[in-house]
Design an enzyme around this catalytic site. Structure first.
Site, PDB file in Angstrom:
ATOM      1  N   ARG A   1       2.572  -6.482   8.875  1.00  0.00           N
ATOM      2  CA  ARG A   1       1.882  -5.300   9.409  1.00  0.00           C
ATOM      3  C   ARG A   1       2.497  -4.852  10.737  1.00  0.00           C
ATOM      4  O   ARG A   1       2.620  -3.653  10.997  1.00  0.00           O
ATOM      5  CB  ARG A   1       0.385  -5.572   9.526  1.00  0.00           C
ATOM      6  CG  ARG A   1      -0.299  -5.498   8.147  1.00  0.00           C
ATOM      7  CD  ARG A   1      -1.696  -6.024   8.168  1.00  0.00           C
ATOM      8  NE  ARG A   1      -2.444  -5.652   6.960  1.00  0.00           N
ATOM      9  CZ  ARG A   1      -3.617  -6.192   6.634  1.00  0.00           C
ATOM     10  NH1 ARG A   1      -4.166  -7.108   7.398  1.00  0.00           N
ATOM     11  NH2 ARG A   1      -4.235  -5.801   5.530  1.00  0.00           N
TER      12      ARG A   1
ATOM     13  N   LYS B   1       0.837  -1.218   0.000  1.00  0.00           N
ATOM     14  CA  LYS B   1       0.000   0.000   0.000  1.00  0.00           C
ATOM     15  C   LYS B   1       0.867   1.261   0.000  1.00  0.00           C
ATOM     16  O   LYS B   1       2.087   1.210   0.247  1.00  0.00           O
ATOM     17  CB  LYS B   1      -0.935  -0.049   1.212  1.00  0.00           C
ATOM     18  CG  LYS B   1      -1.964  -1.191   1.130  1.00  0.00           C
ATOM     19  CD  LYS B   1      -2.965  -1.124   2.275  1.00  0.00           C
ATOM     20  CE  LYS B   1      -3.991  -2.238   2.174  1.00  0.00           C
ATOM     21  NZ  LYS B   1      -5.015  -2.149   3.259  1.00  0.00           N
TER      22      LYS B   1
ATOM     23  N   GLU C   1      -9.770 -10.283  -7.854  1.00  0.00           N
ATOM     24  CA  GLU C   1      -8.791  -9.204  -7.671  1.00  0.00           C
ATOM     25  C   GLU C   1      -7.645  -9.319  -8.677  1.00  0.00           C
ATOM     26  O   GLU C   1      -7.161  -8.299  -9.185  1.00  0.00           O
ATOM     27  CB  GLU C   1      -8.287  -9.219  -6.226  1.00  0.00           C
ATOM     28  CG  GLU C   1      -9.389  -8.827  -5.241  1.00  0.00           C
ATOM     29  CD  GLU C   1      -9.003  -8.927  -3.772  1.00  0.00           C
ATOM     30  OE1 GLU C   1      -9.855  -8.588  -2.933  1.00  0.00           O
ATOM     31  OE2 GLU C   1      -7.860  -9.339  -3.456  1.00  0.00           O
TER      32      GLU C   1
ATOM     33  N   HIS D   1      -2.076  -5.480   1.442  1.00  0.00           N
ATOM     34  CA  HIS D   1      -3.378  -6.118   1.219  1.00  0.00           C
ATOM     35  C   HIS D   1      -3.149  -7.595   0.956  1.00  0.00           C
ATOM     36  O   HIS D   1      -2.114  -7.980   0.412  1.00  0.00           O
ATOM     37  CB  HIS D   1      -4.051  -5.487  -0.014  1.00  0.00           C
ATOM     38  CG  HIS D   1      -5.267  -6.234  -0.487  1.00  0.00           C
ATOM     39  ND1 HIS D   1      -6.500  -6.080   0.100  1.00  0.00           N
ATOM     40  CD2 HIS D   1      -5.433  -7.173  -1.475  1.00  0.00           C
ATOM     41  CE1 HIS D   1      -7.381  -6.880  -0.516  1.00  0.00           C
ATOM     42  NE2 HIS D   1      -6.756  -7.550  -1.473  1.00  0.00           N
TER      43      HIS D   1
ATOM     44  N   TYR E   1     -12.604  -1.601  -3.990  1.00  0.00           N
ATOM     45  CA  TYR E   1     -13.082  -1.820  -2.618  1.00  0.00           C
ATOM     46  C   TYR E   1     -14.597  -1.736  -2.507  1.00  0.00           C
ATOM     47  O   TYR E   1     -15.119  -1.530  -1.418  1.00  0.00           O
ATOM     48  CB  TYR E   1     -12.423  -0.814  -1.673  1.00  0.00           C
ATOM     49  CG  TYR E   1     -11.018  -1.198  -1.248  1.00  0.00           C
ATOM     50  CD1 TYR E   1     -10.794  -2.318  -0.435  1.00  0.00           C
ATOM     51  CD2 TYR E   1      -9.914  -0.445  -1.628  1.00  0.00           C
ATOM     52  CE1 TYR E   1      -9.513  -2.672  -0.032  1.00  0.00           C
ATOM     53  CE2 TYR E   1      -8.619  -0.796  -1.226  1.00  0.00           C
ATOM     54  CZ  TYR E   1      -8.434  -1.910  -0.429  1.00  0.00           C
ATOM     55  OH  TYR E   1      -7.171  -2.262  -0.024  1.00  0.00           O
TER      56      TYR E   1
ATOM     57  N   ASN F   1      -1.983   0.233   6.556  1.00  0.00           N
ATOM     58  CA  ASN F   1      -1.466  -0.997   7.166  1.00  0.00           C
ATOM     59  C   ASN F   1      -0.573  -1.823   6.223  1.00  0.00           C
ATOM     60  O   ASN F   1      -0.535  -3.047   6.291  1.00  0.00           O
ATOM     61  CB  ASN F   1      -2.610  -1.822   7.755  1.00  0.00           C
ATOM     62  CG  ASN F   1      -3.627  -2.245   6.710  1.00  0.00           C
ATOM     63  OD1 ASN F   1      -3.493  -1.919   5.540  1.00  0.00           O
ATOM     64  ND2 ASN F   1      -4.634  -2.987   7.130  1.00  0.00           N
TER      65      ASN F   1
END
Ligand code: UDP
Ligand code: MG
Length: 137
Positions: free
Chosen positions: A102, A9, A126, A115, A49, A112
């Site tokens: 994380r 991320k 996805e 994914h 999302y 965080n």
């Protein structure tokens, strides 16, 4: 063998953790089948999302995911979906076990670091959201 979809991320890219996170992927025995650096638009993030569209964190999450480059990857190994979820740890880094990605690299419950798909079915959705056939090896 099973495939899963993962992202590094914007927080982890910005904070210089891409190399370390790729090293975890290798150490855990995943084969990388697809890998790219991309910038999501806000509408891309909202689409990705959309399962969370009724949740209170949805708008902030989508803005965050469009706030900077991310790394998207397709990983393969036995039990890939569940194994990656174990390697990354709990959604909130304060609750994540020692040694998880994380725990090591996340900034907060939203930012965080990574994914991971939560099921085989969602992994396939996805993967096809982000990768064309010729981008997978
Ligand atoms: N998230 C958030 N606040 C919350 C729960 C989730 O900002 O209270 C964000 C966080 O970035 C999380 C993502 O929304 O990774 C998707 O939430 P999910 O419950 O699917 O967590 P995950 O599967 O990523 O652990
Ligand atoms: Mg999830």
């Amino acid at each position: 063998m099973q495939r899963t979809f993962i992202m590094i991320k914007p927080d982890a890219v910005k904070n210089g953790h891409v190399g370390n996170i790729l090293a975890h992927i290798q150490k855990e025995g995943f084969k990388t089948r697809g890998l790219k650096l991309i910038q999501l638009s806000l509408s891309d993030a909202k689409q990705f999302y959309k399962v969370h569209s009724e949740r209170p964190f949805y708008n902030d999450l989508c803005s965050f995911m469009a706030s900077g480059p991310i790394v998207a990857a397709v990983l393969e190994r036995d039990n890939a979906v569940l194994h990656w979820r174990e390697v990354i740890g709990a959604t909130d880094p304060k609750e994540a076990k020692d040694g998880t990605i994380r725990k090591l690299y996340a900034e907060s419950k939203e930012a965080n670091a990574v994914h991971g798909s939560d099921s085989d079915e969602n992994a396939e959705f996805e993967i096809s959201f982000f990768f064309k056939g010729y981008e997978l090896v």
